[in-house]
Write a protein that holds these residues in place. Sequence first.
Motif, PDB file in Angstrom:
ATOM      1  N   ILE A  40       0.878  -1.177   0.000  1.00 31.33           N
ATOM      2  CA  ILE A  40       0.000   0.000   0.000  1.00 31.33           C
ATOM      3  C   ILE A  40       0.905   1.215   0.000  1.00 31.33           C
ATOM      4  O   ILE A  40       1.639   1.466   0.967  1.00 31.33           O
ATOM      5  CB  ILE A  40      -0.914   0.010   1.227  1.00 31.33           C
ATOM      6  N   ILE A  41       0.913   1.932  -1.144  1.00 30.95           N
ATOM      7  CA  ILE A  41       1.847   3.044  -1.314  1.00 30.95           C
ATOM      8  C   ILE A  41       1.066   4.328  -1.470  1.00 30.95           C
ATOM      9  O   ILE A  41      -0.119   4.330  -1.836  1.00 30.95           O
ATOM     10  CB  ILE A  41       2.778   2.814  -2.522  1.00 30.95           C
ATOM     11  N   LEU A1002       2.906  -1.131   4.312  1.00 33.16           N
ATOM     12  CA  LEU A1002       2.596   0.248   3.962  1.00 33.16           C
ATOM     13  C   LEU A1002       3.911   0.996   3.808  1.00 33.16           C
ATOM     14  O   LEU A1002       4.785   0.924   4.695  1.00 33.16           O
ATOM     15  CB  LEU A1002       1.751   0.915   5.049  1.00 33.16           C
ATOM     16  N   THR A1003       4.074   1.680   2.630  1.00 36.54           N
ATOM     17  CA  THR A1003       5.315   2.404   2.355  1.00 36.54           C
ATOM     18  C   THR A1003       4.976   3.612   1.498  1.00 36.54           C
ATOM     19  O   THR A1003       4.054   3.579   0.668  1.00 36.54           O
ATOM     20  CB  THR A1003       6.327   1.514   1.637  1.00 36.54           C
ATOM     21  N   PRO A1004       5.676   4.696   1.702  1.00 38.04           N
ATOM     22  CA  PRO A1004       5.354   5.899   0.929  1.00 38.04           C
ATOM     23  C   PRO A1004       5.852   5.835  -0.518  1.00 38.04           C
ATOM     24  O   PRO A1004       5.517   6.704  -1.329  1.00 38.04           O
ATOM     25  CB  PRO A1004       6.048   7.005   1.715  1.00 38.04           C
ATOM     26  N   LYS A1005       6.667   4.817  -0.867  1.00 32.20           N
ATOM     27  CA  LYS A1005       7.265   4.810  -2.211  1.00 32.20           C
ATOM     28  C   LYS A1005       7.563   3.384  -2.630  1.00 32.20           C
ATOM     29  O   LYS A1005       7.591   2.467  -1.814  1.00 32.20           O
ATOM     30  CB  LYS A1005       8.555   5.619  -2.201  1.00 32.20           C
ATOM     31  N   VAL A1016       2.263 -10.208  -6.090  1.00 35.44           N
ATOM     32  CA  VAL A1016       2.293  -8.965  -5.319  1.00 35.44           C
ATOM     33  C   VAL A1016       1.175  -8.059  -5.816  1.00 35.44           C
ATOM     34  O   VAL A1016       1.020  -7.874  -7.036  1.00 35.44           O
ATOM     35  CB  VAL A1016       3.659  -8.273  -5.440  1.00 35.44           C
ATOM     36  N   THR A1017       0.425  -7.509  -4.897  1.00 35.81           N
ATOM     37  CA  THR A1017      -0.654  -6.561  -5.216  1.00 35.81           C
ATOM     38  C   THR A1017      -0.251  -5.196  -4.688  1.00 35.81           C
ATOM     39  O   THR A1017       0.116  -5.061  -3.511  1.00 35.81           O
ATOM     40  CB  THR A1017      -1.980  -6.982  -4.576  1.00 35.81           C
ATOM     41  N   ILE A1018      -0.313  -4.214  -5.596  1.00 40.16           N
ATOM     42  CA  ILE A1018       0.079  -2.852  -5.199  1.00 40.16           C
ATOM     43  C   ILE A1018      -1.191  -2.006  -5.157  1.00 40.16           C
ATOM     44  O   ILE A1018      -1.959  -1.959  -6.113  1.00 40.16           O
ATOM     45  CB  ILE A1018       1.086  -2.259  -6.190  1.00 40.16           C
ATOM     46  N   HIS A1019      -1.390  -1.329  -4.040  1.00 41.82           N
ATOM     47  CA  HIS A1019      -2.534  -0.443  -3.831  1.00 41.82           C
ATOM     48  C   HIS A1019      -1.999   0.970  -3.704  1.00 41.82           C
ATOM     49  O   HIS A1019      -1.152   1.247  -2.830  1.00 41.82           O
ATOM     50  CB  HIS A1019      -3.301  -0.811  -2.558  1.00 41.82           C
ATOM     51  N   THR A1020      -2.442   1.864  -4.541  1.00 49.44           N
ATOM     52  CA  THR A1020      -1.987   3.247  -4.521  1.00 49.44           C
ATOM     53  C   THR A1020      -3.043   4.094  -3.837  1.00 49.44           C
ATOM     54  O   THR A1020      -4.226   4.039  -4.187  1.00 49.44           O
ATOM     55  CB  THR A1020      -1.749   3.768  -5.939  1.00 49.44           C
ATOM     56  N   VAL A1021      -2.614   4.864  -2.877  1.00 45.44           N
ATOM     57  CA  VAL A1021      -3.514   5.740  -2.123  1.00 45.44           C
ATOM     58  C   VAL A1021      -3.176   7.177  -2.494  1.00 45.44           C
ATOM     59  O   VAL A1021      -2.026   7.617  -2.314  1.00 45.44           O
ATOM     60  CB  VAL A1021      -3.376   5.537  -0.604  1.00 45.44           C
TER      61      VAL A1021
END
Length: 1050
Positions: A40-41, A1002-1005, A1016-1021
Amino acid sequence: MSQVVNTGGMRAGCIYRISLKNFITYKEVTLHPGKSLNLIIGPNGTGKSTIVSAIILGLGGSPKAIGKDTKLEQFVKTGTKEATIDIELYQNPGQRNVIITMTFNRSGAPSWRIDNRPAEKKRVQALIASLHIQVENLCQFLPQHKVHEFAAKLPSERLRDTLATVGPPGSVEQLDELKTLRAEKNDVGTRLQSNKKELQGLESRHNMLQKDIEALQERKEKEKEIELCKVKKLWLDYQKLKKDVAEHLRESKEQASKKKQIDRVIAPLETDLENVKGVVNVFERKQQTINTEIHKVHEQVSKIMDSISNNVGQLELIESAFMKKVERHKNRKKELIEEKSKLDKLNMDKTSLRERLGDPSNLQADLNKTLKQISVTSAQCKHLRSQKLDAQYEIDQNITPQLRQHQNRIRRLEDVNEIRLRTLADKNEDTYNAVMWLRDNMNKFQHPVYEPMMLQINFTDPKYAQYLEATVSARDLIAFTFECKDDMNLFSRSVRSLNMRMVNAVHSRGAPEQSDDIRRLSYLGFQTYLVDTIKAPDPILRFLCKQYKIHKIPIGNQHTYDNFAKVPPNITKFFTERHIFTIRVSAYSGAKSSSTREIKRARLLANTIDLEQIYSLQNELTVIRQSESVKRADIQRLDTQLQDLENNLRDLSDTRKNIEGLLKQISLNGREIKMQMEKITDLTNECTFDLEAEKAACRAKRKESVVKQRKLHQELLSIVKVVQKKMISKELCSVKLKISRDSIVDKEATLRQHKEKGREMEDILRAIQQRLDTASSTAKQLQTEIKRSCDNKLPSEAGFPNKWAFDSLPNDPRAIDDHCGELTTRMNLLAPGDEQVIQENQQLEIKINKLRSLVNNSAKNTRELENNLRKIKSQWLPALESLVQNINVKFAEMFHNLSCAGEVKIVKEGDDDDFEKYGIDILVKFRAEEQLSRLTAYVQSGGERVLTTGVYLMALQSLSSDVPFRCVDEINQGMDANYERRMLEMLIQITTQNNASQYFLLTPKLLPNLQYDAKVTIHTVMNGKHIMKHHSWQQQNFLANARKYKSSLT
């Protein structure tokens, strides 16, 4: 209810969907995580951590688990009233997903639903726990604000979190059970040692009490022997009294026989005496008749003698009258001149009186005025005398009786000491005799000596006597109190020398203890302390405070009885209206025991001086005396006024008498003048005197008188002869009467002597009968007392107890007294002991047996606990060691890949069975020249702690477990770029393996050129003013455009 079914590809507890509404920054959003790693980025502040917060809160966690002291209502989006969290979880294969919904508003009160049905939070938490979700376990959930807390955890906490996450099923419960068994074992061991120590103390106390009991039993034996001596003495006295009764009966018979003999002598004497008295009566009547006749004759003689004397006088008068007439005739002219001269003098006196006294009418007016004043003054005197009599009547009839009544009542109240003294005499004759001796010998002592306490103590209210008597032993209540030990020793020697052996004395001096403020206990109904109800000399009060703590014994009422369980523990004894409560604390075990018993009515102190009533009567007496003083002052005032009036009345009476005397002089002068004038007139009018005629008349009168006198003498001679005969008869009768009277005197003397002997014999008989009655009564009392002391048997009867010992005692009363005194001396050498010692010993034996049983049971329990502990430990510890070894292998391997060194191991700070001290230590080093050091919150840098935490969590992730998912929030924040890349690569590798748990990072980048796996699933917030709604996002279109754009570039 969800329509999605777990087809078998997902682990139970994994998240299928997260939906938020009005939650912090989100108005409405839905997230569908992948089955493996979910990255979750998004930039900082866009709401990444909000998703973690929603997972924690929506799965039953508290705001503190997030790492913030935020209240629940602060998670509601600004401008809205209510927030909703919907989390849909997979269940076991073949089952529908379960939806957990949490709704809360700004009041902070959440409501829960499971599959859209209301549910209690406990049910929600039970469901979550069954799916092995632990939102507050940092090994499973690591929010951003708690990343650094992992390094600060204690090894024991890290062990528990690790076991809860990857440990074998039931390992946490086994750890808890091992701790419990260890604690129980220690507790049982402690209790065992405590019980052994207490048992040792109780056995020691029991041995000591055995000696006291033996001494007490020996003393009781002595008391029984003394009692037997007393019975023997009573029996000897009884035997002696029986002999005395027989002797008195014999004497009574002898005296009765003598009395009958005297009675037989007295009867004839009384008959003879009565006969003689009859003769005397005859002679007395005859003598009285003669005396009467002689008296009559004497009266006749007296009359004749009077007639003779009168006749002689008549002759003398005839002659004298004739001579006066002759003489008067010769002096008539001279007498007339003298009488006129007297009249002239009287007229001159009349003139003189008028000149000196004035007009008689004026004197009469003065007399009338004086009489009027006398009448007024007499009336005033009469009125004052009436007032004085009324005042005196009030004193005599009202005030004086009231004075006597109040004085008698006070005297009766103050006579309580006499009643108590009689009670003391009945209870203990030796102590009573010692009081009498002390009163006669008080001058022998240097310091004050106080008679027995029961004679010295009084109460503010008689009802308090029962409480003191229930507290203080009778032995001390009849004890003398001394301020000087030398005086006490002198007293003891003196009374012992007088054979007063049953006398007790105590030593005490100084002021008594002060009681606390009873108002602190008033809420329990306590009204006063026992010491505050007593009036007694200070040394006595000090002794009672020191010996019986009466300054710490409160007195309550029915409310106290109803709430006795609330009485503070420092109060070990207290009273209610009719009961006494006693609290005892064991000196060995510290256990408390209480006893309650009803208070008996006071006996020794039953009669107490009512000081308040005496004070009230004295006040009333003072008022009555003041009233008497007022009345007597009134009487004195009236006496003064009356004396003045009486003096005035005497002066008026003197004036009256003076005036009346003057008027009497004037009146007398007038009468004398009138009489003198009549006398002169008689002298002037007197006829001419005839001498010859007067002589002839005088001779005729003399002749007649002489003839009469001769007749009287003849009559007198005949009467004298009669008198002579009567006198002879009288004298003869007197002689006979004297003889008879002398006979009466002799007979009366003889009779009196016999009657005196009879009375003496009657007195002897009465005395003998009295002694007989007394001896019989005393013998009966002794017989009753002997029977009461000896099972209702006499020594002469069969079944008499201790017959042999009784017969072996001496038969001499003096020898019995000596033997009894010797036994008493021996008994006094033994400690008096206490009957409670036997009861305490019995209780000790019960406690000792109970403790022995407890000690045996504790040893058995210890063995059982030890066996259980060994059994569970044999299962748990190898599994733990294997688990930690596996974690260590993975952890060391990962750290090696990072060109660092790391180790995970089990630590035991205590002994092998101290499971509270078991833990997991993480040892790391980041530079070659360093040594492995323990992970703490202070040794490593922030980035090193974060890296170590992340690697440890990946090591756990690499192990198969029942944990459905893990969540780590921005663990790579501030981490070295090289370490960050390597860690992410390892994370992707681990989380994309088969059977790996769902993982949220959870990571900012995103790092560039990072090799991603297809799982791998990437969720952009993202957030902003023009962000489209999440359900309008067309993912496939965006991907197609991206591929097209990328191909155009090539």
